[in-house]
Design a protein around this motif. Structure first.
Motif, PDB file in Angstrom:
ATOM      1  N   GLY A   1       4.439 -11.761  -0.004  1.00  0.00           N
ATOM      2  CA  GLY A   1       4.922 -10.948  -1.115  1.00  0.00           C
ATOM      3  C   GLY A   1       3.973 -10.871  -2.291  1.00  0.00           C
ATOM      4  N   ALA A   2       3.215 -11.946  -2.562  1.00  0.00           N
ATOM      5  CA  ALA A   2       2.323 -11.952  -3.721  1.00  0.00           C
ATOM      6  C   ALA A   2       1.148 -10.998  -3.540  1.00  0.00           C
ATOM      7  N   ARG A   3       0.805 -10.747  -2.297  1.00  0.00           N
ATOM      8  CA  ARG A   3      -0.291  -9.821  -2.010  1.00  0.00           C
ATOM      9  C   ARG A   3       0.303  -8.483  -1.599  1.00  0.00           C
ATOM     10  N   GLU A   4      -0.495  -7.479  -1.678  1.00  0.00           N
ATOM     11  CA  GLU A   4      -0.043  -6.159  -1.248  1.00  0.00           C
ATOM     12  C   GLU A   4      -1.007  -5.617  -0.213  1.00  0.00           C
ATOM     13  N   LEU A   5      -0.460  -4.813   0.676  1.00  0.00           N
ATOM     14  CA  LEU A   5      -1.327  -4.075   1.587  1.00  0.00           C
ATOM     15  C   LEU A   5      -1.789  -2.835   0.818  1.00  0.00           C
ATOM     16  N   HIS A   6      -3.065  -2.776   0.517  1.00  0.00           N
ATOM     17  CA  HIS A   6      -3.608  -1.680  -0.301  1.00  0.00           C
ATOM     18  C   HIS A   6      -3.958  -0.481   0.564  1.00  0.00           C
ATOM     19  N   TYR A   7      -2.911   0.072   1.167  1.00  0.00           N
ATOM     20  CA  TYR A   7      -3.051   1.239   2.023  1.00  0.00           C
ATOM     21  C   TYR A   7      -1.908   2.191   1.703  1.00  0.00           C
ATOM     22  N   THR A   8      -1.949   3.341   2.310  1.00  0.00           N
ATOM     23  CA  THR A   8      -0.831   4.264   2.150  1.00  0.00           C
ATOM     24  C   THR A   8       0.424   3.601   2.721  1.00  0.00           C
ATOM     25  N   PRO A   9       1.605   3.997   2.272  1.00  0.00           N
ATOM     26  CA  PRO A   9       2.836   3.401   2.820  1.00  0.00           C
ATOM     27  C   PRO A   9       2.940   3.537   4.340  1.00  0.00           C
ATOM     28  N   GLU A  10       2.465   4.667   4.868  1.00  0.00           N
ATOM     29  CA  GLU A  10       2.522   4.868   6.317  1.00  0.00           C
ATOM     30  C   GLU A  10       1.628   3.867   7.054  1.00  0.00           C
ATOM     31  N   LYS A  11       0.423   3.652   6.528  1.00  0.00           N
ATOM     32  CA  LYS A  11      -0.496   2.705   7.162  1.00  0.00           C
ATOM     33  C   LYS A  11       0.004   1.272   6.984  1.00  0.00           C
ATOM     34  N   ALA A  12       0.556   0.937   5.819  1.00  0.00           N
ATOM     35  CA  ALA A  12       1.115  -0.399   5.588  1.00  0.00           C
ATOM     36  C   ALA A  12       2.261  -0.671   6.562  1.00  0.00           C
TER      37      ALA A  12
END
Length: 173
Positions: A104-115
């Motif tokens: 949760g502390a990190r984010e996937l820095h991609y589009t929502p679809e790619k995440a």
């Protein structure tokens, strides 16, 4: 939204909604709910999912009682329910420990679809690890449900049936 079995295998994942979406919104718009409702309408009465208080009570989705009296059947039901639901909390812990990008502390820095695709792949790889017994050694703490104080969107159509099922199970405890 994740659905797992008693061996921590992920049986369903819906990663298409942002984290701010409420559990009941995701559930009410999921293919999984449609599947279980269809099965119920076709006469299936032999499977129940367990959800926290953020989900609506339905004949195929059992949630805890709200504010049960100490020592009551409802309290015993809630205690058994909580012990069983701990499996999903453990599954989440193992999944996030294996694939740190999901923390949760990190984010996937991609589009929502790619995440969402990355999350789905992590869940698939998690199941492969479970199958081949590639366990991760971690300290798992018992996690409390995050949405225990949230009132779900009620499904009045099924509420009476679901309450009866929950009461019947509670009386057997």
């Amino acid at each position: 939204m994740l659905l797992c079995d008693n061996e921590l295998r992920i049986r369903y994942v819906d990663a298409c909604h942002p984290g701010a979406c409420h559990d009941s919104f995701i559930w009410n718009n999921s293919d999984l709910r449609v599947h279980f409702e269809r099965q119920y309408l076709q006469g299936a009465r032999n499977a129940w999912l367990l959800g926290d208080a953020g989900y609506p009570l339905e004949p195929w989705l059992l949630t805890p009682h709200r504010t049960p009296e100490e020592g009551s059947r409802e309290m015993r039901f809630n205690e058994a329910h909580s012990k069983c639901r701990n499996i999903i909390e453990r599954t989440n812990g193992v999944l996030k420990n294996r694939w740190r990008c999901l923390l949760g502390a990190r984010e996937l820095h991609y589009t929502p679809e790619k995440a969402a695709k990355i999350t789905n792949v992590c869940c698939t790889l998690h199941n492969i690890c479970i199958h081949f017994k590639a366990n991760v050694e971690i300290e798992l703490e018992v996690l409390e449900p995050e949405d225990a104080d949230v009132t779900p969107i009620a499904s009045t159509q099924y509420s009476a049936v679901a309450q009866s099922i929950r009461a019947h199970i509670g009386s057997a405890l």
